[in-house]
Design a protein around this motif. Structure first.
Motif, PDB file in Angstrom:
ATOM      1  N   ASP A  96     -13.702 -18.557  -1.012  1.00  0.00           N
ATOM      2  CA  ASP A  96     -14.703 -19.484  -0.280  1.00  0.00           C
ATOM      3  C   ASP A  96     -14.690 -18.845   1.255  1.00  0.00           C
ATOM      4  OD1 ASP A  96     -16.523 -21.184   0.141  1.00  0.00           O
ATOM      5  OD2 ASP A  96     -15.377 -22.888  -0.508  1.00  0.00           O
ATOM      6  N   ARG A  97     -13.256 -18.976   1.660  1.00  0.00           N
ATOM      7  CA  ARG A  97     -13.207 -18.452   3.073  1.00  0.00           C
ATOM      8  C   ARG A  97     -13.618 -17.293   3.438  1.00  0.00           C
ATOM      9  NH1 ARG A  97      -8.240 -20.751   2.590  1.00  0.00           N
ATOM     10  NH2 ARG A  97      -7.436 -19.054   3.541  1.00  0.00           N
ATOM     11  N   GLY A  98     -13.510 -16.149   2.548  1.00  0.00           N
ATOM     12  CA  GLY A  98     -13.790 -14.721   2.914  1.00  0.00           C
ATOM     13  C   GLY A  98     -12.412 -13.982   3.086  1.00  0.00           C
ATOM     14  N   SER A  99     -11.392 -14.661   2.968  1.00  0.00           N
ATOM     15  CA  SER A  99     -10.148 -14.237   3.431  1.00  0.00           C
ATOM     16  C   SER A  99      -9.711 -13.143   2.373  1.00  0.00           C
ATOM     17  CB  SER A  99      -8.943 -14.929   3.632  1.00  0.00           C
ATOM     18  OG  SER A  99      -8.632 -15.828   2.792  1.00  0.00           O
ATOM     19  N   MET A 100     -10.240 -13.499   1.046  1.00  0.00           N
ATOM     20  CA  MET A 100      -9.875 -12.613  -0.100  1.00  0.00           C
ATOM     21  C   MET A 100     -10.475 -11.240   0.125  1.00  0.00           C
ATOM     22  SD  MET A 100      -7.982 -12.443  -2.906  1.00  0.00           S
ATOM     23  CE  MET A 100      -7.773 -14.284  -3.438  1.00  0.00           C
ATOM     24  N   ALA A 101     -11.700 -11.120   0.575  1.00  0.00           N
ATOM     25  CA  ALA A 101     -12.325  -9.974   0.839  1.00  0.00           C
ATOM     26  C   ALA A 101     -11.553  -9.192   1.728  1.00  0.00           C
ATOM     27  CB  ALA A 101     -13.577 -10.145   1.419  1.00  0.00           C
ATOM     28  N   TYR A 102     -10.863  -9.688   2.941  1.00  0.00           N
ATOM     29  CA  TYR A 102     -10.187  -8.786   3.693  1.00  0.00           C
ATOM     30  C   TYR A 102      -8.878  -8.260   2.908  1.00  0.00           C
ATOM     31  CZ  TYR A 102      -6.682  -7.724   7.283  1.00  0.00           C
ATOM     32  OH  TYR A 102      -5.786  -7.093   7.864  1.00  0.00           O
ATOM     33  N   LEU A 104      -8.667  -7.714  -0.365  1.00  0.00           N
ATOM     34  CA  LEU A 104      -8.924  -6.636  -1.327  1.00  0.00           C
ATOM     35  C   LEU A 104      -9.410  -5.627  -0.904  1.00  0.00           C
ATOM     36  CD1 LEU A 104     -10.458  -9.141  -4.041  1.00  0.00           C
ATOM     37  CD2 LEU A 104      -7.966  -7.990  -4.195  1.00  0.00           C
ATOM     38  N   SER A 105      -9.834  -5.499   0.625  1.00  0.00           N
ATOM     39  CA  SER A 105     -10.390  -4.299   1.062  1.00  0.00           C
ATOM     40  C   SER A 105      -9.099  -3.316   1.296  1.00  0.00           C
ATOM     41  CB  SER A 105     -10.776  -4.586   2.512  1.00  0.00           C
ATOM     42  OG  SER A 105     -10.065  -4.977   3.381  1.00  0.00           O
ATOM     43  N   THR A 106      -7.973  -3.803   1.164  1.00  0.00           N
ATOM     44  CA  THR A 106      -6.819  -2.791   1.115  1.00  0.00           C
ATOM     45  C   THR A 106      -6.520  -2.114  -0.219  1.00  0.00           C
ATOM     46  OG1 THR A 106      -5.268  -4.530   0.531  1.00  0.00           O
ATOM     47  CG2 THR A 106      -5.801  -4.495   2.879  1.00  0.00           C
ATOM     48  N   PRO A 107      -5.681  -0.971  -0.156  1.00  0.00           N
ATOM     49  CA  PRO A 107      -5.474  -0.612  -1.378  1.00  0.00           C
ATOM     50  C   PRO A 107      -4.954  -1.411  -2.607  1.00  0.00           C
ATOM     51  CG  PRO A 107      -4.667   0.800   0.125  1.00  0.00           C
ATOM     52  CD  PRO A 107      -5.086  -0.338   0.926  1.00  0.00           C
ATOM     53  N   THR A 108      -4.635  -2.700  -2.363  1.00  0.00           N
ATOM     54  CA  THR A 108      -3.872  -3.715  -3.189  1.00  0.00           C
ATOM     55  C   THR A 108      -4.903  -4.019  -4.358  1.00  0.00           C
ATOM     56  OG1 THR A 108      -2.926  -4.566  -1.418  1.00  0.00           O
ATOM     57  CG2 THR A 108      -2.700  -5.853  -3.444  1.00  0.00           C
ATOM     58  N   LYS A 109      -4.481  -3.992  -5.471  1.00  0.00           N
ATOM     59  CA  LYS A 109      -5.411  -4.059  -6.764  1.00  0.00           C
ATOM     60  C   LYS A 109      -5.750  -5.596  -7.002  1.00  0.00           C
ATOM     61  CE  LYS A 109      -4.044   0.058  -9.407  1.00  0.00           C
ATOM     62  NZ  LYS A 109      -3.401   0.599 -10.394  1.00  0.00           N
ATOM     63  N   ARG A 110      -6.688  -5.862  -7.554  1.00  0.00           N
ATOM     64  CA  ARG A 110      -6.903  -7.327  -8.079  1.00  0.00           C
ATOM     65  C   ARG A 110      -5.898  -8.044  -8.828  1.00  0.00           C
ATOM     66  NH1 ARG A 110     -13.001  -9.055  -9.464  1.00  0.00           N
ATOM     67  NH2 ARG A 110     -14.068  -7.840  -7.611  1.00  0.00           N
ATOM     68  N   SER A 111      -5.536  -7.172  -9.897  1.00  0.00           N
ATOM     69  CA  SER A 111      -4.268  -7.823 -10.701  1.00  0.00           C
ATOM     70  C   SER A 111      -3.354  -8.004 -10.100  1.00  0.00           C
ATOM     71  CB  SER A 111      -4.069  -6.567 -12.034  1.00  0.00           C
ATOM     72  OG  SER A 111      -3.773  -5.443 -11.200  1.00  0.00           O
ATOM     73  N   THR A 112      -2.945  -7.114  -8.908  1.00  0.00           N
ATOM     74  CA  THR A 112      -1.502  -7.444  -8.286  1.00  0.00           C
ATOM     75  C   THR A 112      -1.637  -8.646  -7.459  1.00  0.00           C
ATOM     76  OG1 THR A 112      -1.098  -4.987  -8.093  1.00  0.00           O
ATOM     77  CG2 THR A 112      -0.203  -6.507  -6.391  1.00  0.00           C
ATOM     78  N   VAL A 113      -2.925  -8.891  -6.838  1.00  0.00           N
ATOM     79  CA  VAL A 113      -2.993 -10.085  -5.853  1.00  0.00           C
ATOM     80  C   VAL A 113      -2.785 -11.309  -6.705  1.00  0.00           C
ATOM     81  CG1 VAL A 113      -4.609 -11.361  -4.373  1.00  0.00           C
ATOM     82  CG2 VAL A 113      -4.504  -8.939  -4.245  1.00  0.00           C
ATOM     83  N   VAL A 114      -3.591 -11.463  -7.838  1.00  0.00           N
ATOM     84  CA  VAL A 114      -3.641 -12.646  -8.728  1.00  0.00           C
ATOM     85  C   VAL A 114      -2.428 -12.817  -9.495  1.00  0.00           C
ATOM     86  CG1 VAL A 114      -4.597 -11.420 -10.723  1.00  0.00           C
ATOM     87  CG2 VAL A 114      -5.063 -14.072 -10.257  1.00  0.00           C
ATOM     88  N   LEU A 115      -1.879 -11.740  -9.918  1.00  0.00           N
ATOM     89  CA  LEU A 115      -0.558 -12.151 -10.551  1.00  0.00           C
ATOM     90  C   LEU A 115       0.743 -12.472  -9.548  1.00  0.00           C
ATOM     91  CD1 LEU A 115       1.275 -11.594 -13.205  1.00  0.00           C
ATOM     92  CD2 LEU A 115       1.581  -9.359 -12.550  1.00  0.00           C
ATOM     93  N   THR A 116       0.745 -12.042  -8.256  1.00  0.00           N
ATOM     94  CA  THR A 116       1.463 -12.526  -7.473  1.00  0.00           C
ATOM     95  C   THR A 116       1.227 -14.032  -7.227  1.00  0.00           C
ATOM     96  OG1 THR A 116       1.521 -10.286  -6.399  1.00  0.00           O
ATOM     97  CG2 THR A 116       2.550 -12.202  -5.072  1.00  0.00           C
ATOM     98  N   GLN A 117       0.179 -14.224  -7.115  1.00  0.00           N
ATOM     99  CA  GLN A 117      -0.221 -15.831  -6.484  1.00  0.00           C
ATOM    100  C   GLN A 117       0.382 -16.800  -7.902  1.00  0.00           C
ATOM    101  OE1 GLN A 117      -0.370 -15.430  -3.621  1.00  0.00           O
ATOM    102  NE2 GLN A 117      -2.538 -15.957  -2.981  1.00  0.00           N
ATOM    103  N   ALA A 118       0.172 -16.117  -9.112  1.00  0.00           N
ATOM    104  CA  ALA A 118       0.608 -16.960 -10.274  1.00  0.00           C
ATOM    105  C   ALA A 118       1.903 -17.194 -10.271  1.00  0.00           C
ATOM    106  CB  ALA A 118      -0.005 -16.336 -11.420  1.00  0.00           C
ATOM    107  N   VAL A 119       2.766 -15.934  -9.955  1.00  0.00           N
ATOM    108  CA  VAL A 119       4.002 -16.181  -9.996  1.00  0.00           C
ATOM    109  C   VAL A 119       4.790 -16.994  -8.820  1.00  0.00           C
ATOM    110  CG1 VAL A 119       6.024 -14.733  -9.523  1.00  0.00           C
ATOM    111  CG2 VAL A 119       4.473 -13.925 -10.962  1.00  0.00           C
ATOM    112  N   TYR A 120       3.957 -17.106  -7.799  1.00  0.00           N
ATOM    113  CA  TYR A 120       4.408 -17.825  -6.645  1.00  0.00           C
ATOM    114  C   TYR A 120       4.311 -19.344  -6.994  1.00  0.00           C
ATOM    115  CZ  TYR A 120       4.547 -21.072  -2.986  1.00  0.00           C
ATOM    116  OH  TYR A 120       4.666 -22.295  -2.097  1.00  0.00           O
ATOM    117  N   LEU A 121       3.278 -19.774  -7.721  1.00  0.00           N
ATOM    118  CA  LEU A 121       3.107 -21.273  -8.015  1.00  0.00           C
ATOM    119  C   LEU A 121       4.048 -21.459  -9.205  1.00  0.00           C
ATOM    120  CD1 LEU A 121       1.241 -23.672  -8.046  1.00  0.00           C
ATOM    121  CD2 LEU A 121      -0.248 -22.737  -9.504  1.00  0.00           C
TER     122      LEU A 121
END
Length: 261
Positions: A96-102, A104-121
């Motif tokens: 919503d804020r647009g920080s996700m776009a920044y 995901l503009s790096t070489p980091t994959k979506r799957s890595t981002v969302v899996l890492t966030q899930a593991v944190y929670l």
């Protein structure tokens, strides 16, 4: 694959909120353990006899009291609020804020981002419940050393609480992955867990509304079965399955959906 930099950043961004809820829950748990007195609970039970509040006091035993207070109200409601706030901030709020776009503009994959966030929670909930359990275990020996307490049942209550929070967090995380707007993520990711909590509470308070609690997923955390030698294995497994399935679906949805990047 997990991303250590993303995990560290997420931890840093959410540590204050996690600490606040963990400290409050631990303090409440210790206070309830410290003030317990069987005669006092019996007197209170007599005062509220034949009223809806009688169901909330439970049995005039140490674990019976905790099961109706901490494991029925405070210890469930507070982590739900933490989950709602955290799950939304991990995915939907960033989109919503647009920080996700920044990110995901790096070489980091979506799957890595969302899996890492899930593991944190999930990790934050594990550590939270562990701290509360250890604090409670220590407090029981300090304040209730002369009371005969089945510690296996106590640990099962805490395991059940974690599994309920694991399943609840999967609901909020799933909707955080589904929606791009915070308002939609919160409407569903907060609305469903709070509805489950209220339905279970209403069913516990008023026997005429008892059927309502069986609509709630929270009824799978059956403290009565735990304390009275009942079978609660299926309920525990069900909570674990719900959590695994919804986390997996949330991760899959986020990986494949269109994002406003």
């Amino acid at each position: 694959m997990l991303s250590k930099p993303i995990f560290k950043q997420t931890l840093k961004a959410n540590i204050k909120l996690w600490l606040i809820f963990t400290i409050i829950m631990t303090a409440l748990h210790i206070i309830l353990i410290a003030v317990f007195d069987a005669s006092t609970i019996s007197d209170m039970s007599g005062m509220v006899k034949d009223t809806p509040l009688a169901n909330l006091l439970g049995e005039a035993t140490f674990l019976g009291m905790l099961s109706k207070t901490f494991y029925g109200i405070q210890g469930v409601l507070l982590p739900i609020v933490f989950i709602i706030m955290t799950a939304n901030s991990l995915i939907a709020s960033q989109v919503d804020r647009g920080s996700m776009a920044y990110l995901l503009s790096t070489p980091t994959k979506r799957s890595t981002v969302v899996l890492t966030q899930a593991v944190y929670l999930i990790t934050s909930l594990i550590v939270m419940i562990l701290i509360i359990t250890l604090a409670g275990y220590t407090s029981i020996h300090l304040f209730q050393g002369d009371v005969d307490i089945n510690m296996t049942n106590y640990f099962m209550l805490n395991l059940g609480l974690f599994l309920l929070m694991f399943a609840t967090s999967s609901i909020s995380f799933f909707f955080s992955c589904v929606f791009n707007l915070t308002k939609n993520s919160l409407a569903w990711g907060a609305g469903i867990p709070m509805a489950f909590f209220l339905l279970k509470l209403m069913g516990d308070v008023d026997s005429s509304l008892e059927k309502l609690k069986y609509i709630s997923m929270n009824a799978l955390f059956d403290t009565h079965a735990i304390l009275n030698g009942g079978n609660y294995t299926i309920q525990f497994v069900s909570l674990a399955v719900i959590g695994i399935v919804l986390y997996s679906l949330g991760i899959r949805v986020f990986k494949n959906k269109d994002l406003p990047l």
